[in-house]
Design an enzyme around this catalytic site. Structure first.
Site, PDB file in Angstrom:
ATOM      1  N   CYS A   2       0.819  -1.208   0.000  1.00 53.70           N
ATOM      2  CA  CYS A   2       0.000   0.000   0.000  1.00 53.70           C
ATOM      3  C   CYS A   2       0.857   1.264   0.000  1.00 53.70           C
ATOM      4  CB  CYS A   2      -0.861   0.030   1.247  1.00 53.70           C
ATOM      5  SG  CYS A   2      -1.841  -1.448   1.493  1.00 53.70           S
ATOM      6  N   ARG A  27       4.931  -0.076  -6.073  1.00 54.12           N
ATOM      7  CA  ARG A  27       4.920  -0.872  -4.841  1.00 54.12           C
ATOM      8  C   ARG A  27       3.922  -2.023  -4.929  1.00 54.12           C
ATOM      9  NH1 ARG A  27       6.823   2.511  -0.378  1.00 54.12           N
ATOM     10  NH2 ARG A  27       5.450   1.505   1.090  1.00 54.12           N
ATOM     11  N   TRP A  72      -3.156  -2.674  -1.282  1.00 56.85           N
ATOM     12  CA  TRP A  72      -2.771  -4.048  -1.622  1.00 56.85           C
ATOM     13  C   TRP A  72      -3.424  -4.912  -0.559  1.00 56.85           C
ATOM     14  CZ3 TRP A  72       0.819  -7.814   0.446  1.00 56.85           C
ATOM     15  CH2 TRP A  72       1.194  -8.802  -0.477  1.00 56.85           C
ATOM     16  N   ASN A  96      -1.668   2.201   5.922  1.00 53.20           N
ATOM     17  CA  ASN A  96      -0.798   1.093   5.468  1.00 53.20           C
ATOM     18  C   ASN A  96      -0.482   0.239   6.673  1.00 53.20           C
ATOM     19  OD1 ASN A  96      -0.653   2.264   3.006  1.00 53.20           O
ATOM     20  ND2 ASN A  96       1.486   2.870   3.146  1.00 53.20           N
ATOM     21  N   GLY A  97      -0.347  -1.073   6.455  1.00 49.46           N
ATOM     22  CA  GLY A  97       0.047  -1.942   7.559  1.00 49.46           C
ATOM     23  C   GLY A  97      -1.110  -2.796   8.033  1.00 49.46           C
ATOM     24  N   GLU A 480      17.245 -18.328  -8.065  1.00 48.09           N
ATOM     25  CA  GLU A 480      16.815 -16.995  -8.475  1.00 48.09           C
ATOM     26  C   GLU A 480      16.137 -17.054  -9.855  1.00 48.09           C
ATOM     27  OE1 GLU A 480      16.265 -14.326  -7.132  1.00 48.09           O
ATOM     28  OE2 GLU A 480      16.348 -12.781  -8.650  1.00 48.09           O
ATOM     29  N   LYS A 484      12.338 -15.854 -10.558  1.00 50.04           N
ATOM     30  CA  LYS A 484      11.994 -14.856 -11.589  1.00 50.04           C
ATOM     31  C   LYS A 484      10.931 -15.408 -12.518  1.00 50.04           C
ATOM     32  CE  LYS A 484      13.246 -11.930 -10.255  1.00 50.04           C
ATOM     33  NZ  LYS A 484      14.135 -11.632  -9.154  1.00 50.04           N
ATOM     34  N   GLU A 487       7.443 -15.776 -10.766  1.00 47.77           N
ATOM     35  CA  GLU A 487       6.733 -14.573 -10.327  1.00 47.77           C
ATOM     36  C   GLU A 487       6.226 -13.729 -11.489  1.00 47.77           C
ATOM     37  OE1 GLU A 487       8.954 -11.725  -7.933  1.00 47.77           O
ATOM     38  OE2 GLU A 487      10.788 -12.220  -8.978  1.00 47.77           O
ATOM     39  N   HIS A 503      17.372 -37.814  -6.398  1.00 48.60           N
ATOM     40  CA  HIS A 503      16.753 -38.045  -5.090  1.00 48.60           C
ATOM     41  C   HIS A 503      15.289 -37.613  -5.095  1.00 48.60           C
ATOM     42  CE1 HIS A 503      20.631 -39.152  -3.507  1.00 48.60           C
ATOM     43  NE2 HIS A 503      21.133 -38.059  -4.074  1.00 48.60           N
ATOM     44  N   LYS A 602       5.937  -4.597  -4.435  1.00 50.87           N
ATOM     45  CA  LYS A 602       7.366  -4.322  -4.514  1.00 50.87           C
ATOM     46  C   LYS A 602       8.016  -4.288  -3.143  1.00 50.87           C
ATOM     47  CE  LYS A 602      11.252  -3.297  -6.390  1.00 50.87           C
ATOM     48  NZ  LYS A 602      11.967  -4.468  -6.964  1.00 50.87           N
TER      49      LYS A 602
HETATM   50  C1  F6R Z   1      11.602 -11.058  -6.179  1.00 53.12           C
HETATM   51  C2  F6R Z   1      11.570  -9.970  -5.215  1.00 53.12           C
HETATM   52  C3  F6R Z   1      11.302 -10.293  -3.782  1.00 53.12           C
HETATM   53  C4  F6R Z   1      12.178  -9.418  -2.876  1.00 53.12           C
HETATM   54  C5  F6R Z   1      11.798  -9.628  -1.411  1.00 53.12           C
HETATM   55  C6  F6R Z   1      12.697  -8.852  -0.482  1.00 53.12           C
HETATM   56  O1  F6R Z   1      11.902 -10.595  -7.442  1.00 53.12           O
HETATM   57  O2  F6R Z   1      11.729  -8.848  -5.553  1.00 53.12           O
HETATM   58  O3  F6R Z   1      11.506 -11.643  -3.511  1.00 53.12           O
HETATM   59  O4  F6R Z   1      13.516  -9.741  -3.101  1.00 53.12           O
HETATM   60  O5  F6R Z   1      10.471  -9.224  -1.217  1.00 53.12           O
HETATM   61  O6  F6R Z   1      12.636  -7.491  -0.740  1.00 53.12           O
HETATM   62  P1  F6R Z   1      13.774  -6.507  -0.253  1.00 53.12           P
HETATM   63  O7  F6R Z   1      15.012  -6.859  -0.987  1.00 53.12           O
HETATM   64  O8  F6R Z   1      13.264  -5.135  -0.588  1.00 53.12           O
HETATM   65  O9  F6R Z   1      13.921  -6.722   1.220  1.00 53.12           O
END
Ligand code: F6R
Length: 607
Positions: A2, A27, A72, A96-97, A480, A484, A487, A503, A602
């Site tokens: 949010c 965000r 959000w 927010n929160g 990773e 990617k 997501e 395994h 984000k």
């Molecule tokens: C994946 C992604 C998330 C962040 C995670 C931590 O692409 O962006 O997995 O890496 O939410 O976020 P930060 O790095 O801001 O603590």
């Protein structure tokens, strides 16, 4: 996550609220709304979907005081009824929160006769403030009293139709800052929302309550003590968040990696040796007796930590544990005051990482280091040492340039730890620094593979599952790559250390299963090649990212791309780039919302 924007100024603030919300779109959100104190009282506009729709709906609205929000969903589905602001009588609130005691407050307020029209925890704040205003007519005092009743993490902004020209804000756990303009006062969850009106920012502390009017701001603590907070002049570049020539922020950010790495590594300059001071003035003192490293992070940031573990143990000879922050914070662990606690975060506001850092400190672990992309963030402010990655604002929800710059920072940490522990000769250090210096150029060369990767991605159009394999320091890179892909393209992807195939996961492999392998010419390549044979023998289609030196024949069912250079210890930084490009192009083929994947935000500032 949010976002909040609030304004009290001498003229119409609706355009400022809308522009601010647009800057916070990155965000992640599912609905948006705003409320102003208009001529006839509170005027509220809400919509599900994009801020552009809210802007159209608010076209006729104009007032000098108002609050706005991107939501959000946490409590209650995304719909207009649950979108903020929430109103009660003559007041409106954005939040927010999460309010943890909202159920008991809701019962109490329902008994007092308040009717709830949403499923949100936020509405309890609106009714609570409205109720308190009956005995305490000053909005600032009523919000202060309300905050004493709230349990949880929040940032709020409140307006009252009987007190036009005034916005009251408060924070506890969720980010909120004030902007001091020439003709008005503003608040937002993120500085980027306010750059349109001012660069003069005041970062509120937990427990602060502020009143905004066109003339200025005043701040008190929750217990009523007045407090002064310093004014920071933000150095964020407004241009840094424009899309420019790219189709998506994710694409832009993938291609910005050479520059982001160059900026991050600028601190090394022309030196042949790195000093602990790059992590803060206290670093030499604090690092000299470190006996272990504990890395705390979430998601992509945790993957950079997992990669660094291989470096720290192999090069610096220091034992390293990497823990997912949300696990560590609730686990009974054995504290070691000589352990260096490294919190890694792009945003610096991730609730679990921040809480894990605080938990470590509460256990007496005071050797703390933040590796973070946002200098003013809570994680940086609360750590003894810091390294700011200079990736620039990362807008795409999927993290890319933040990851590679974190890796660069962690490699610098490895070199410093190796030096402190007498594990690095001058010649070795100089050679690593040369490699780091060349990194932006090496990344640029990898980016030239985009069109071949795009062609591969077309083959993923009908895929529902994918398997990623790596070994050693490239296993976290496989993790990773899988993160990617899942997501942003919504293709279910899993990553395994290739030695684990037989395994269990080998049972999944058939002609429908693409298997993506990170295969540089390192000490594990021969082992990896046997694992790839196991996949081919079951009809699995292999996509192999090798490098110039890796001797892997390209045969039927084995698609091969070679990265231009072999890069030794630093090879994970190069090898993640084709995986970022693969997921980006697979998402384009699938037609998903690349920069704002469904259900994701984000900056995850709630648990
Ligand atoms: C994946 C992604 C998330 C962040 C995670 C931590 O692409 O962006 O997995 O890496 O939410 O976020 P930060 O790095 O801001 O603590």
């Amino acid at each position: 996550m949010c976002g909040i924007v609030a304004a009290a100024a001498g003229s119409n603030i609706v355009p400022v609220l809308v522009e601010g919300l647009k800057k916070l779109e990155y965000r992640g959100y599912d609905s948006a709304g705003l409320a102003v104190v208009g001529a006839t009282g509170i005027e509220r506009v809400r919509s599900v979907g994009r801020v552009a729709e809210l802007e159209a709906a608010a076209a006729g609205t104009s007032a000098p005081t108002g609050i706005a929000h991107t939501r959000w969903a946490t409590h209650g589905v995304p719909c207009e009824r649950n979108a903020h602001p929430h109103v009660s009588g003559g007041i409106a609130v954005v939040h927010n929160g999460i309010i943890e005691n909202y159920e008991s407050l809701r019962r109490e307020l329902t008994d007092l006769g308040y009717e709830f029209t949403s499923d949100t925890d936020t509405e309890t704040i609106a009714h609570l403030v409205e109720h308190l205003l009956r005995a305490e007519p000053d909005l600032f005092r009523a919000v202060q009293l309300a905050c004493r009743r709230l349990v949880g993490a929040y940032a709020i902004a409140v307006i009252d139709q009987r007190q036009p020209g005034k916005v009251v804000v408060s924070r506890e756990g969720s980010p909120l800052l004030l902007g001091l303009g020439d003709t008005g006062s503003y608040a937002a969850s993120d500085a980027s929302a306010l750059l349109q009106v001012t660069r003069n920012m005041v970062y509120l502390e937990n427990g602060d309550i502020a009143e905004l009017t066109a003339a200025g701001v005043r701040i008190e603590r929750r217990d009523g003590k007045p407090v002064e907070r310093p004014v920071h002049v933000s150095e964020l570049s407004a241009a840094a968040v424009e899309l420019g020539q790219y189709r998506h922020y994710m694409q832009k950010e993938i291609f910005e990696q050479p520059e982001a790495l160059a900026n991050t590594l600028e601190i090394v300059g022309g030196a042949k040796s790195i000093q602990p001071g790059i992590f803060g003035a206290e670093a030499a003192n604090l690092l000299h007796d470190v006996d272990q490293v504990l890395i705390l992070a979430c998601g992509t940031s945790a993957h950079s930590g997992m990669t660094a573990r291989y470096w720290l143990e192999a090069i610096a000879g220091v034992s390293c544990t990497v823990e997912i922050a949300s696990e560590y914070r609730y686990r009974t662990s054995v504290p070691d005051p000589r352990q260096l606690v490294v919190a890694i975060s792009q945003s610096g506001e991730t609730a679990d990482t921040l809480a894990a850092l605080r938990h470590a400190k509460s256990l007496g672990q005071h050797k703390t280091l933040a590796i973070c992309n946002v200098p003013e963030s809570a994680i940086v402010r609360e750590s003894a040492l810091r390294f700011i990655t200079r990736a620039g604002p990362e807008i795409g929800v999927a993290s890319t340039k933040a990851f590679t710059t974190q890796l660069a920072a962690l490699f610098l940490l490895t070199l410093v730890m190796a030096k402190v522990r007498d594990r690095l000769s001058e010649a070795e250090e100089a050679a690593y620094i040369d490699q780091l210096r060349h990194l932006p150029v090496a990344v640029n060369k990898v980016l030239t593979l985009e069109s071949e990767i795009e062609a591969w991605a077309r083959r993923f159009a009908d895929k529902h599952h994918a398997l990623f394999l790596g070994r050693g320091r490239h296993y976290p890179i496989a993790l990773e790559g899988a993160l990617k892909l899942k997501e942003i393209s919504y293709i279910h992807a899993e990553a395994y250390p290739a030695g684990e195939l037989k395994h269990g996961p080998l049972a999944l492999v058939d002609a429908q299963m693409p298997v993506i392998s990170v295969a540089p010419n390192d000490e594990l390549l021969e082992k990896l090649k046997s694992n790839l044979q196991e996949v081919r023998a079951r009809g699995g289609e292999l996509y192999v990212f090798a490098d110039a030196d890796a001797e892997i024949p390209s045969t039927e069912g084995v698609h091969m791309l070679r990265l231009p250079e072999h890069y030794g210890q630093l090879s994970p930084i190069l090898h993640v780039i084709p995986l970022q490009l693969l997921s980006y192009h697979a998402a384009l083929v699938k037609g998903t919302d690349v920069d704002k994947p469904r259900n994701l935000a984000k900056s995850v500032t709630v648990e």
